[in-house]
Design an enzyme around this catalytic site. Structure first.
Site, PDB file in Angstrom:
ATOM      1  N   ARG A 211      38.503  57.350 118.038  1.00  0.00           N
ATOM      2  CA  ARG A 211      37.317  56.520 118.263  1.00  0.00           C
ATOM      3  C   ARG A 211      37.685  55.038 118.321  1.00  0.00           C
ATOM      4  O   ARG A 211      37.162  54.290 119.157  1.00  0.00           O
ATOM      5  CB  ARG A 211      36.294  56.767 117.146  1.00  0.00           C
ATOM      6  CG  ARG A 211      35.644  58.135 117.221  1.00  0.00           C
ATOM      7  CD  ARG A 211      34.854  58.456 115.968  1.00  0.00           C
ATOM      8  NE  ARG A 211      34.297  59.796 116.071  1.00  0.00           N
ATOM      9  CZ  ARG A 211      34.177  60.649 115.060  1.00  0.00           C
ATOM     10  NH1 ARG A 211      34.583  60.298 113.850  1.00  0.00           N
ATOM     11  NH2 ARG A 211      33.648  61.838 115.237  1.00  0.00           N
ATOM     12  N   PHE A 227      28.880  64.612 125.108  1.00  0.00           N
ATOM     13  CA  PHE A 227      28.945  65.424 123.891  1.00  0.00           C
ATOM     14  C   PHE A 227      29.012  64.473 122.685  1.00  0.00           C
ATOM     15  O   PHE A 227      29.846  64.604 121.803  1.00  0.00           O
ATOM     16  CB  PHE A 227      30.161  66.354 123.902  1.00  0.00           C
ATOM     17  CG  PHE A 227      30.296  67.191 125.150  1.00  0.00           C
ATOM     18  CD1 PHE A 227      29.587  68.376 125.283  1.00  0.00           C
ATOM     19  CD2 PHE A 227      31.126  66.786 126.185  1.00  0.00           C
ATOM     20  CE1 PHE A 227      29.713  69.156 126.437  1.00  0.00           C
ATOM     21  CE2 PHE A 227      31.257  67.549 127.331  1.00  0.00           C
ATOM     22  CZ  PHE A 227      30.542  68.738 127.465  1.00  0.00           C
ATOM     23  N   ASP A 249      23.931  64.308 124.815  1.00  0.00           N
ATOM     24  CA  ASP A 249      24.162  65.485 123.985  1.00  0.00           C
ATOM     25  C   ASP A 249      22.976  66.428 124.141  1.00  0.00           C
ATOM     26  O   ASP A 249      21.847  65.970 124.374  1.00  0.00           O
ATOM     27  CB  ASP A 249      24.335  65.092 122.512  1.00  0.00           C
ATOM     28  CG  ASP A 249      25.005  66.188 121.696  1.00  0.00           C
ATOM     29  OD1 ASP A 249      26.231  66.106 121.489  1.00  0.00           O
ATOM     30  OD2 ASP A 249      24.310  67.142 121.286  1.00  0.00           O
ATOM     31  N   SER A 250      23.226  67.726 123.984  1.00  0.00           N
ATOM     32  CA  SER A 250      22.154  68.706 124.163  1.00  0.00           C
ATOM     33  C   SER A 250      21.279  68.853 122.929  1.00  0.00           C
ATOM     34  O   SER A 250      20.190  69.425 123.008  1.00  0.00           O
ATOM     35  CB  SER A 250      22.752  70.074 124.523  1.00  0.00           C
ATOM     36  OG  SER A 250      23.594  70.533 123.474  1.00  0.00           O
ATOM     37  N   ASP A 299      34.233  64.900 125.111  1.00  0.00           N
ATOM     38  CA  ASP A 299      34.671  65.559 123.875  1.00  0.00           C
ATOM     39  C   ASP A 299      33.897  66.867 123.715  1.00  0.00           C
ATOM     40  O   ASP A 299      33.057  67.011 122.818  1.00  0.00           O
ATOM     41  CB  ASP A 299      34.433  64.628 122.679  1.00  0.00           C
ATOM     42  CG  ASP A 299      35.029  65.175 121.391  1.00  0.00           C
ATOM     43  OD1 ASP A 299      35.904  66.063 121.462  1.00  0.00           O
ATOM     44  OD2 ASP A 299      34.603  64.729 120.312  1.00  0.00           O
ATOM     45  N   CYS A 339      39.606  70.650 122.079  1.00  0.00           N
ATOM     46  CA  CYS A 339      39.829  71.092 120.698  1.00  0.00           C
ATOM     47  C   CYS A 339      40.183  72.572 120.658  1.00  0.00           C
ATOM     48  O   CYS A 339      40.088  73.205 119.606  1.00  0.00           O
ATOM     49  CB  CYS A 339      38.602  70.791 119.837  1.00  0.00           C
ATOM     50  SG  CYS A 339      37.103  71.645 120.355  1.00  0.00           S
TER      51      CYS A 339
END
Length: 395
Positions: A211, A227, A249-250, A299, A339
């Site tokens: 970050r 995300f 973002d959802s 991400d 990830c």
């Protein structure tokens, strides 16, 4: 202690101290151990090799703990391992700039199936193996002695528990239930964390270093954080004087928490906009509208939970990055992550090369990113290196 006999020719990984023994490598179990019991692994000649947790419902039948026959794996052994893991994070926490991190990282800290995250005065744990489940009273007691937390909350809702024959749980193990929001500090940025209802253990502290790195490129730039969850990359970018930051973002809860985090840090909300939407759908909407950006962060969640899913996941990563590349101004920066432990860095680079080819773009890899020091990678267990990222200059 029950002996488990290894098939002849399967000794190499054990000798190299890899912590997993798969069921197909076992020749004989001399008795009937209960899942979660500690067993004695021997070679075909009967010579001692290691102690480990046994589970006949898991593909990983034994998770190895100790390779020295003289070191008894008892209550004191587990207390020592917990203490060593906590001590290993002491320097990270010593400056006061950060009071949240991963305290115990499963196999990397010689406690396979145990994850412990620290959120200020609260701890969140995930228990992913039957062996760790059996010794949790000892582990909780040691964590209390070392850290004196206000609460220890069990976030063991991972699907991997099912492979060990375990149910899922979200319960308070010690203290009172954590409040709806716990305020934590990472790199002197404040976050409200919802431990009980947040994703995973409540917060993604594995991106702490990344970050800051990405934020160093945000000054005066138009930034898109995809995300975004509760705003890790967004908040760091806003601290560094961007032209604007858009977060996608959802999750409605994540977006609401992100907005509260902006207020909490007294950042310029006028430079920020948020969109609750599926990221893939929103990227295409940006393209249709002609919106362009200078810095894009991708991400996404884990697309490849296993090697069998890698081909399908590679296509998903390629398409996601291809569309993002089309939204970057010339010379713009793409910070993209995976990830998925099943995807190594070289494969990830190849996926990005394919994405660039399909997008008609040229890409320079200007930086490689990884998980931070509280997510160590054990030399004998490279599978622990799950997070990889690339800084890409796109032309």
């Amino acid at each position: 202690m029950i002996d488990v006999v290894l098939n002849k020719g399967k000794e190499k990984a054990v000798l190299h101290r890899h912590p997993w023994v798969f069921s197909g490598a076992i020749a004989l179990v001399k008795g009937k151990p209960t899942n979660g019991d500690i067993v004695r692994l021997v070679n075909a000649k009967g010579d001692f090799m290691a102690y480990g947790f046994y589970n006949d419902q898991s593909r990983v039948a034994i998770r190895l703990l100790e390779w020295n026959e003289d070191f008894k794996v008892d209550e004191d052994w587990f207390r020592v391992k917990v203490g060593e893991a906590v001590a290993g994070r002491a320097e990270l926490l010593s400056t006061g700039a950060t009071n949240t991190c991963r305290l115990i990282f499963s196999e990397a800290d010689y406690l396979p199936g145990l994850i412990v995250d620290k959120y200020g005065d609260h701890l969140a744990v995930q228990v992913l193996t039957s062996g760790i489940e059996n010794v949790m009273p000892v582990i909780i007691d040691e964590l209390r002695k070392l850290l004196n937390p206000k609460s220890i909350f069990d976030k063991s809702d991972a699907s991997s528990r099912q492979h060990e024959g375990l149910g899922t749980d979200n319960v308070v193990l010690f203290g009172d239930a954590p409040p709806d929001f716990v305020e934590v500090r990472e790199n002197n940025i404040l976050y409200n964390i919802n431990i009980a209802e947040g994703q995973k253990s409540g917060f993604y502290c594995d991106q702490r270093d990344n970050r800051l790195i990405v934020a160093n490129h945000a000054k005066g730039k138009k930034v898109l954080d995809c995300f975004s969850y509760t705003g890790g990359f967004t908040l760091n970018a806003l601290q560094n004087g961007p032209a604007s930051v858009t977060s996608v973002d959802s999750s409605a809860l994540a977006i609401d928490t992100l907005k509260e985090n902006i207020k909490l840090n007294k950042l310029d909300a006028g430079k920020h906009s948020s969109i609750q939407s599926d990221v893939n759908k929103q990227l295409r909407a940006f393209k249709e509208a002609g919106d362009m950006f200078d810095v894009i962060v991708l991400d996404p969640p884990k697309y490849a939970p296993s090697r069998s899913a890698l081909v399908r996941a590679s296509r998903a990563y390629k398409d996601l990055n291809r569309v993002a590349m089309l939204l970057l101004n010339k010379g713009g920066l793409l910070a993209t992550f995976s990830c998925s432990g099943a995807m190594d860095m070289e494969t990830f680079k190849q996926v990005l090369a394919w994405a660039a080819l399909d997008a008609g773009k040229q890409v320079q890899f200007v930086g490689q990113l990884c998980q931070p020091e509280d997510h160590p990678v054990r030399s004998s267990f490279p599978e622990g290196e799950y997070l990889k990222g690339l800084l890409c200059r796109v032309f």
